[in-house]
Design a protein around this motif. Structure first.
Motif, mmCIF file in Angstrom:
data_model
loop_
_atom_site.group_PDB
_atom_site.id
_atom_site.type_symbol
_atom_site.label_atom_id
_atom_site.label_comp_id
_atom_site.label_asym_id
_atom_site.label_seq_id
_atom_site.Cartn_x
_atom_site.Cartn_y
_atom_site.Cartn_z
ATOM 1 N N SER A 1 11.553 51.566 -37.488
ATOM 2 C CA SER A 1 12.426 50.887 -38.434
ATOM 3 C C SER A 1 11.633 49.982 -39.380
ATOM 4 O O SER A 1 10.828 50.465 -40.174
ATOM 5 N N LEU A 2 11.802 48.660 -39.275
ATOM 6 C CA LEU A 2 11.097 47.732 -40.156
ATOM 7 C C LEU A 2 9.588 47.836 -39.993
ATOM 8 O O LEU A 2 8.830 47.475 -40.888
ATOM 9 N N GLY A 3 9.133 48.341 -38.848
ATOM 10 C CA GLY A 3 7.709 48.569 -38.659
ATOM 11 C C GLY A 3 7.130 49.503 -39.701
ATOM 12 O O GLY A 3 5.916 49.513 -39.934
ATOM 13 N N GLY A 4 8.011 50.273 -40.363
ATOM 14 C CA GLY A 4 7.556 51.145 -41.447
ATOM 15 C C GLY A 4 6.989 50.372 -42.618
ATOM 16 O O GLY A 4 6.126 50.882 -43.347
ATOM 17 N N THR A 5 7.424 49.128 -42.834
ATOM 18 C CA THR A 5 6.854 48.324 -43.915
ATOM 19 C C THR A 5 5.432 47.893 -43.569
ATOM 20 O O THR A 5 4.560 47.844 -44.451
ATOM 21 N N VAL A 6 5.173 47.583 -42.299
ATOM 22 C CA VAL A 6 3.813 47.244 -41.876
ATOM 23 C C VAL A 6 2.930 48.485 -41.956
ATOM 24 O O VAL A 6 1.760 48.411 -42.361
ATOM 25 N N PHE A 7 3.468 49.637 -41.596
ATOM 26 C CA PHE A 7 2.751 50.912 -41.756
ATOM 27 C C PHE A 7 2.373 51.125 -43.219
ATOM 28 O O PHE A 7 1.246 51.514 -43.539
ATOM 29 N N THR A 8 3.311 50.869 -44.136
ATOM 30 C CA THR A 8 3.046 51.024 -45.569
ATOM 31 C C THR A 8 1.903 50.129 -46.004
ATOM 32 O O THR A 8 0.982 50.560 -46.726
ATOM 33 N N ALA A 9 1.940 48.861 -45.582
ATOM 34 C CA ALA A 9 0.890 47.910 -45.946
ATOM 35 C C ALA A 9 -0.445 48.281 -45.303
ATOM 36 O O ALA A 9 -1.515 48.114 -45.898
ATOM 37 N N PHE A 10 -0.388 48.799 -44.076
ATOM 38 C CA PHE A 10 -1.606 49.216 -43.375
ATOM 39 C C PHE A 10 -2.270 50.386 -44.095
ATOM 40 O O PHE A 10 -3.494 50.406 -44.276
ATOM 41 N N CYS A 11 -1.469 51.350 -44.511
ATOM 42 C CA CYS A 11 -2.008 52.516 -45.224
ATOM 43 C C CYS A 11 -2.698 52.107 -46.515
ATOM 44 O O CYS A 11 -3.690 52.723 -46.927
ATOM 45 N N THR B 1 -6.833 52.578 -45.539
ATOM 46 C CA THR B 1 -6.684 54.019 -45.752
ATOM 47 C C THR B 1 -7.772 54.812 -45.044
ATOM 48 O O THR B 1 -7.525 55.915 -44.538
ATOM 49 N N ASN B 2 -8.971 54.269 -44.995
ATOM 50 C CA ASN B 2 -10.108 55.008 -44.438
ATOM 51 C C ASN B 2 -10.395 54.648 -42.983
ATOM 52 O O ASN B 2 -11.501 54.886 -42.492
ATOM 53 N N THR B 3 -9.425 54.092 -42.297
ATOM 54 C CA THR B 3 -9.657 53.714 -40.900
ATOM 55 C C THR B 3 -10.019 54.924 -40.043
ATOM 56 O O THR B 3 -9.521 56.029 -40.257
ATOM 57 N N ASP B 4 -10.896 54.690 -39.082
ATOM 58 C CA ASP B 4 -11.251 55.735 -38.123
ATOM 59 C C ASP B 4 -10.834 55.334 -36.714
ATOM 60 O O ASP B 4 -11.341 55.855 -35.725
ATOM 61 N N LYS B 5 -9.881 54.391 -36.645
ATOM 62 C CA LYS B 5 -9.474 53.842 -35.340
ATOM 63 C C LYS B 5 -8.095 54.316 -34.898
ATOM 64 O O LYS B 5 -7.575 53.829 -33.896
ATOM 65 N N VAL B 6 -7.500 55.267 -35.638
ATOM 66 C CA VAL B 6 -6.143 55.727 -35.336
ATOM 67 C C VAL B 6 -6.148 57.234 -35.122
ATOM 68 O O VAL B 6 -6.734 57.983 -35.913
ATOM 69 N N ASN B 7 -5.487 57.683 -34.056
ATOM 70 C CA ASN B 7 -5.394 59.109 -33.754
ATOM 71 C C ASN B 7 -4.106 59.704 -34.299
ATOM 72 O O ASN B 7 -4.131 60.622 -35.126
ATOM 73 N N THR B 8 -2.954 59.175 -33.861
ATOM 74 C CA THR B 8 -1.651 59.717 -34.253
ATOM 75 C C THR B 8 -0.706 58.571 -34.593
ATOM 76 O O THR B 8 -0.724 57.529 -33.938
ATOM 77 N N ILE B 9 0.121 58.783 -35.606
ATOM 78 C CA ILE B 9 1.165 57.832 -35.979
ATOM 79 C C ILE B 9 2.496 58.569 -35.982
ATOM 80 O O ILE B 9 2.626 59.624 -36.607
ATOM 81 N N VAL B 10 3.471 58.041 -35.273
ATOM 82 C CA VAL B 10 4.826 58.592 -35.291
ATOM 83 C C VAL B 10 5.765 57.506 -35.805
ATOM 84 O O VAL B 10 5.996 56.504 -35.127
ATOM 85 N N ASN B 11 6.268 57.697 -37.008
ATOM 86 C CA ASN B 11 7.229 56.772 -37.596
ATOM 87 C C ASN B 11 8.643 57.167 -37.171
ATOM 88 O O ASN B 11 9.066 58.298 -37.422
ATOM 89 N N VAL B 12 9.369 56.248 -36.557
ATOM 90 C CA VAL B 12 10.732 56.530 -36.108
ATOM 91 C C VAL B 12 11.706 55.743 -36.988
ATOM 92 O O VAL B 12 11.638 54.509 -37.049
ATOM 93 N N VAL B 13 12.576 56.448 -37.685
ATOM 94 C CA VAL B 13 13.544 55.897 -38.646
ATOM 95 C C VAL B 13 12.927 54.743 -39.447
ATOM 96 O O VAL B 13 13.472 53.639 -39.496
ATOM 97 N N PRO B 14 11.804 54.989 -40.128
ATOM 98 C CA PRO B 14 11.059 53.889 -40.746
ATOM 99 C C PRO B 14 11.592 53.501 -42.128
ATOM 100 O O PRO B 14 12.184 54.314 -42.847
ATOM 101 N N VAL B 15 11.358 52.257 -42.494
ATOM 102 C CA VAL B 15 11.606 51.790 -43.859
ATOM 103 C C VAL B 15 10.340 52.079 -44.658
ATOM 104 O O VAL B 15 9.358 51.356 -44.562
ATOM 105 N N LEU B 16 10.361 53.153 -45.457
ATOM 106 C CA LEU B 16 9.191 53.528 -46.250
ATOM 107 C C LEU B 16 9.410 53.307 -47.738
ATOM 108 O O LEU B 16 8.445 53.270 -48.502
ATOM 109 N N ASN B 17 10.641 53.182 -48.163
ATOM 110 C CA ASN B 17 10.933 52.828 -49.556
ATOM 111 C C ASN B 17 12.185 51.960 -49.599
ATOM 112 O O ASN B 17 13.178 52.287 -50.240
ATOM 113 N N GLY B 18 12.126 50.855 -48.904
ATOM 114 C CA GLY B 18 13.229 49.905 -48.907
ATOM 115 C C GLY B 18 14.498 50.476 -48.305
ATOM 116 O O GLY B 18 14.504 51.540 -47.674
ATOM 117 N N THR B 19 15.576 49.758 -48.481
ATOM 118 C CA THR B 19 16.896 50.226 -48.086
ATOM 119 C C THR B 19 17.864 49.917 -49.210
ATOM 120 O O THR B 19 17.731 48.890 -49.892
#
Length: 659
Positions: A253-263, A267-285
């Motif tokens: 959900s709202l964690g999608g905004t932190v995902f957006t900021a993290f990306c 962007t070039n992080t090598d510390k993440v294997n898989t990301i699963v966004n569940v009902v995320p906020v990716l372009n506001g509501t």
């Protein structure tokens, strides 16, 4: 919880815990079960083989939703040397002895009650007698100012009245787990147990171990860009603690905004294997965008007839009865006075909590942001906040390209979304006060264009004329989303039900820890891209545990059952496990199993019929007979008065005859 707090929590949690699957009952040839669901436990079996080069599971960091991170008012007089519980943060208490903490907005109830007594009573009486504003509007504003004062923010983004702390989990769930032989829990053990209740985390900790499960908290009244920087540091902490080289991320959900900021920033992080966004906020509501635009339904029909009963019904089965009664009380004052009071309340909410908070702005869609930012953040005083909100806006604009860069670098990114509902459908129906609530296809809270970052959708119940990859119902075109091969859609699934819907839970875990599914083309018969909703909260939270306890007592010789009763118990437990391990939704089978397990527990357990009815009351919307009759009478009277007099106060009824 207070109504206003629920409005702005968006996904107030009533998501309950998943019980451990240990001690499952295996189906044998003589174990009867329902034939209404075609899948066996063998069909649903998954090999969790997605591990690192050392054969270990990747640690999982949950990036939670809006109400899951606790903030609190810091007690300036806190003395750690005299604290009874060293794990407890320095949380200030109100005059009643309650902690000033919340996952959304903090309300100091004693102070609010003082403000009501001091400011509101006299102007209310005068205004009712005079049938005009005799100071009631300003008085309501003063009370609202007190109500929204705990986390009040200034134009520079700082807190005005208090130091606000954030509850952080600086360890794994294993570090905060309550020992089996413990008689009491310390503060952090309680918080860990609470997270297990509101989020289905047992489904993953039972596989990877609690030592690999972590929870990253962030403030609703913070800055998502800063939260993303904290997340990167938290990833380093987890890697150092576990010895792993990469982590998995689960933004919810709202964690999608932190995902957006993290990306944007990593962007070039090598510390993440898989990301699963569940009902995320990716372009506001659309709901929050409307809120900032002040696009509300201000029709007389909504506020004096249908709206209030509908909103109160969200919290109690007596909602219609209470709501229509409130409609009668509203007519004690003229409509223009009521409207002025509502406006004053919202003005205080907007100025105290919304306009100066970057995390709130992160829920505004990128199409509306420039104009709104110019309107509310264009002056010099708001320059510090504007710099933060502009940074996130650019992260929104770059998100699609950032996701593509990260997937090209080997990070597996997936999205799980719900669709098929208007905003405010099924739950959180107070969102219908937003002007555009009926003009988007959503999961009841977030429009599907945002959760999928670009999927095209018709309005609920309507069909697209064409599309590259249409859903079976014709509502959604998956080909236009940012990840067409790694986005799964669940029809008629409310935002809150993502954690109650077994196919969602099991898909998310499989995407992170199994090679069973890599994309929508992997075993589509088992993990279809377009799926449905089957709410099994009742089974997970209550009855499966009750059934296991009964069966344990039977095998220990404590219950004198016939063989037929024992067979029935095993069959129902088997079907409960099929419900909880399902990857294909079947709402009817879930409802049937819920009824069977509940009836069995009432008949053979210590569960009273009253308790069973209470636990199912919200799902079944049952009312006592007297309440049904009274509701019909009051609804009829309210509807009749509205048809005759509209939004007029009692003192204005006589005008109808002259008009």
């Amino acid at each position: 919880m207070n109504l206003i707090a629920k409005i702005f929590s968006l996904i107030m949690s009533v998501i309950m815990t998943i019980l451990p699957m240990g001690g499952a009952v295996a189906k044998t040839s003589d174990t009867p079960a329902s034939d209404n669901y075609p899948y066996t436990l063998e069909d649903m079996s998954v090999v969790y083989d997605n591990v690192d080069e050392n054969g270990n599971y990747y640690p999982l960091i949950v990036v939670p939703g809006i109400s899951h991170s606790i903030t609190y008012v810091v007690d300036e007089n806190y003395d750690s040397s005299t604290a009874e519980d060293p794990s407890r943060p320095p949380i200030k208490k109100d005059a009643f002895g309650n902690d000033l903490q919340s996952g959304t907005m903090i309300f100091d109830v004693p102070e609010i009650l003082k403000a009501v007594a001091r400011c509101l009573i006299a102007p209310l009486v005068k205004s009712v007698i005079a049938q005009k504003d005799c100071g009631i509007v300003d008085a309501v504003g003063k009370v609202a100012d007190v109500a929204f004062s705990a986390q009040k923010t200034l134009p520079d983004g700082s807190f005005a009245n208090n130091e606000i702390g954030l509850l952080e989990f600086n360890g794994s769930f294993a570090d905060f787990a309550t020992p089996d032989d413990a008689d009491t829990q310390n503060y952090m053990q309680y918080q860990c147990a609470y997270l297990y209740k509101i989020l289905p985390l047992r489904a993953v900790s039972d596989i990877i171990g609690e030592e690999n499960l972590f929870f990253f908290s962030f403030s609703l009244f913070g800055d998502p860009m800063t939260s993303a920087q904290r997340l990167d540091k938290y990833i380093n902490f987890v890697l150092e603690k576990t010895g792993a080289k990469k982590v998995n991320l689960l933004p919810i959900s709202l964690g999608g905004t932190v995902f957006t900021a993290f990306c944007e920033q990593f962007t070039n992080t090598d510390k993440v294997n898989t990301i699963v966004n569940v009902v995320p906020v990716l372009n506001g509501t659309q709901a929050v965008t409307d809120m900032m635009n002040r696009d509300f339904d201000i029709s007389a029909e909504f506020w004096y007839n249908e709206g209030i009963p509908m909103m109160i019904s969200e919290f109690t089965e007596y909602g219609e009865l209470i709501g229509h009664t409130v409609n009668f009380l509203l007519r004690a004052l003229p409509a223009e006075v009521n409207a002025a009071m509502l406006t004053k309340i919202y003005d205080n909410l907007f100025n105290n909590l919304l306009v100066n908070t970057p995390q709130i702005w992160a829920m505004v869609n990128r199409e509306a942001y420039p104009e709104l930012a110019k309107k509310y953040l264009g002056d010099e005083a708001h320059a510090p906040v504007r710099a933060k909100t502009d940074a996130f806006y650019h992260a929104q604009l770059n998100l699609e390209s950032n996701i593509k860069k990260m997937t090209a670098n080997g990070i597996k990114i997936n999205i799980i979304a719900g669709y098929g509902l208007h905003t405010g459908d099924a739950r959180y129906n107070f969102f219908r006060v937003m002007e555009n609530s009926s003009k988007v296809n959503s999961d009841g809270v977030i429009n599907v264009e945002s959760t999928t970052l670009g999927a095209t959708a018709a309005l609920p119940g309507e069909k697209l004329r064409s599309g590259g990859r249409l859903s079976p119902d014709g509502e959604v075109d998956a080909s236009t989303g940012v990840l067409p091969d790694n986005t799964w859609y669940f029809y008629n699934m409310h935002h809150e039900d993502a954690a109650n819907n077994s196919p969602v839970i099991n898909l998310a875990v499989a995407l992170m820890y199994s090679h069973d599914v890599e994309n929508v083309n992997s075993k589509p018969e088992k993990y279809p891209q377009f799926n449905g909703n089957s709410d099994n909260w009742f089974i997970r939270r209550w009855r499966y545990r009750d059934m296991k306890n009964l069966y344990t007592d039977y095998t220990a010789g404590k219950l004198d059952w016939t063989l037929e009763t024992a067979d029935e118990c095993r069959a129902i437990m088997y079907d409960c496990e099929r419900v909880m391990r399902a990857t294909v939704a079947d709402a009817e089978f879930c409802k049937e199993t819920t009824k069977r397990v509940n009836d069995f527990c009432v008949k053979y357990g210590n569960l009273s019929e009253e308790n069973a009815k209470l636990l199912t009351q919200k799902q079944l919307a049952e009312l006592p007979e007297w309440a049904e009759v009274l509701t019909k009478i009051i609804r009829f009277a309210d509807d009749t008065i509205f048809k005759l007099y509209g939004d007029k106060a009692y003192s204005e009824f006589w005008k109808v005859y002259f008009e």
